[in-house]
Scaffold this active site. Sequence first.
Site, PDB file in Angstrom:
ATOM      1  N   TYR A 162       0.826  -1.209   0.000  1.00  0.00           N
ATOM      2  CA  TYR A 162       0.000   0.000   0.000  1.00  0.00           C
ATOM      3  C   TYR A 162       0.865   1.267   0.000  1.00  0.00           C
ATOM      4  CZ  TYR A 162      -4.626  -2.051   0.889  1.00  0.00           C
ATOM      5  OH  TYR A 162      -5.818  -2.711   0.795  1.00  0.00           O
ATOM      6  N   ASP A 179      -5.871  -7.230   4.200  1.00  0.00           N
ATOM      7  CA  ASP A 179      -7.076  -6.620   3.627  1.00  0.00           C
ATOM      8  C   ASP A 179      -7.996  -7.722   3.102  1.00  0.00           C
ATOM      9  OD1 ASP A 179      -8.783  -4.593   2.529  1.00  0.00           O
ATOM     10  OD2 ASP A 179      -7.875  -4.972   0.570  1.00  0.00           O
ATOM     11  N   ASP A 233     -11.561  -9.600   5.042  1.00  0.00           N
ATOM     12  CA  ASP A 233     -12.895  -9.637   4.432  1.00  0.00           C
ATOM     13  C   ASP A 233     -13.435 -11.062   4.400  1.00  0.00           C
ATOM     14  OD1 ASP A 233     -12.967  -6.906   3.966  1.00  0.00           O
ATOM     15  OD2 ASP A 233     -13.627  -7.111   1.889  1.00  0.00           O
TER      16      ASP A 233
HETATM   17  C1  IPM Z   1     -10.192  -1.658   4.375  1.00  0.00           C
HETATM   18  C2  IPM Z   1     -10.521  -1.048   3.045  1.00  0.00           C
HETATM   19  C3  IPM Z   1      -9.431  -0.060   2.683  1.00  0.00           C
HETATM   20  C4  IPM Z   1      -8.143  -0.831   2.565  1.00  0.00           C
HETATM   21  C5  IPM Z   1      -9.704   0.784   1.450  1.00  0.00           C
HETATM   22  C6  IPM Z   1     -11.039   1.488   1.501  1.00  0.00           C
HETATM   23  C7  IPM Z   1      -8.594   1.779   1.201  1.00  0.00           C
HETATM   24  O1  IPM Z   1     -10.696  -2.032   2.088  1.00  0.00           O
HETATM   25  O2  IPM Z   1     -10.099  -0.898   5.367  1.00  0.00           O
HETATM   26  O3  IPM Z   1     -10.045  -2.870   4.439  1.00  0.00           O
HETATM   27  O4  IPM Z   1      -7.853  -1.402   1.497  1.00  0.00           O
HETATM   28  O5  IPM Z   1      -7.401  -0.869   3.529  1.00  0.00           O
HETATM   29 MG    MG Z   2     -10.678  -4.004   2.880  1.00  0.00          MG
END
Ligand code: IPM
Ligand code: MG
Length: 366
Positions: free
Chosen positions: A145, A252, A256
Amino acid sequence: MTQSQKYRITLLPGDGIGPEITTVAVDVLKAVGQQLDITFEFQKAKIGGAAIDDTGDPLPPATLEICRNSDAVLLAAIGGWKWDNLPSQQRPEQGLLGLRAGLGLFANLRPAKILPQLIDSSTLKKEVVEGVDIMVVRELTGGIYFGQPKGIFPTESGEKRGVNTMAYTESEIDRIGKVAFETAQKRRGKLCSVDKSNVLEVSQLWRDRITQLAPEYPDIELSHLYVDNAAMQLVRAPKQFDTIVTGNLFGDILSDAAAMLTGSIGMLPSASLGASGPGVFEPVHGSAPDIAGQDKANPLAQVLSAAMMLRYGLDRPLAADRIEQAVMQVLDKGYRTGDIMSEGMTLLGCRGMGDALLTELENLKS
Ligand code: IPM
Ligand code: MG
């Protein structure tokens, strides 16, 4: 035992459903504050699309300054269709990344716990997800990132080439590693480090350093998985996991996936912490622009983020417990927002859920 104390909380309601779920969380904090003699001084600032509309900048310097001058930051959600076509540096997401970097929030804690009341919301079989209780510790200010070089550059042949760099220094790995080992110590004592060290040098260094930390934590059972296998194991047999530590991008994605084991991203809070200074507490879900302003949003992840703020940011575990208990009780009573609705339950809007929480908090008052 109560201690009277005042905390300065920065609210970043952001976009979409952000403002309405923030209102509920603030009401809940005020109620629990009154009960336990805690005073909150709230200050609001803009981030994401709301800030772009106002100033052209997804993270105005004033917002970062207000956040720095507070004890904790309660963020809701950012983004929406309206800003989707802006160039990447001006998108709402940059506000979030800038906030993480600006406050040095290198450790992101994302719990994914199956609530018995909502087990039928999961798309996986009950016997697979029953009892799942995972904490993903995601590195948040490094990796691909933030690594340099990054950008879209012209090549000699005249085509464009997009570049991002996945990089970690030893000290960056060590500090997130320590947070992860300590987190596992407060949980069930198992830590799984996730990398791609069969291919990536950055992951080889990651695995080396995490392994070298292990002797300092003899009570922790450390294991390693490649990220592809970890993704598979998360949906195959999620109960094998307790605490997971991984880099920014893998975290990330895996957080999820872990979140969806519970069937409802609308229930999950998160905490982002630095070495010192205020942490940022926010729901894992997004800004849901499709239901914004319609009193349909589920405020529970935001409320649970406020509980995480009390627990991890302000060291007020009793107040956190009380909020979490109130959430369990409204679920026990069958109250549901649309995203977690099932047969025989009582459908409430965002405000209705807030009122139900306040009633439960009142009942919990001893
Ligand atoms: C998260 C989101 C963020 C990330 C985005 C919105 C920049 O997906 O907080 O997981 O990728 O970190
Ligand atoms: Mg995310």
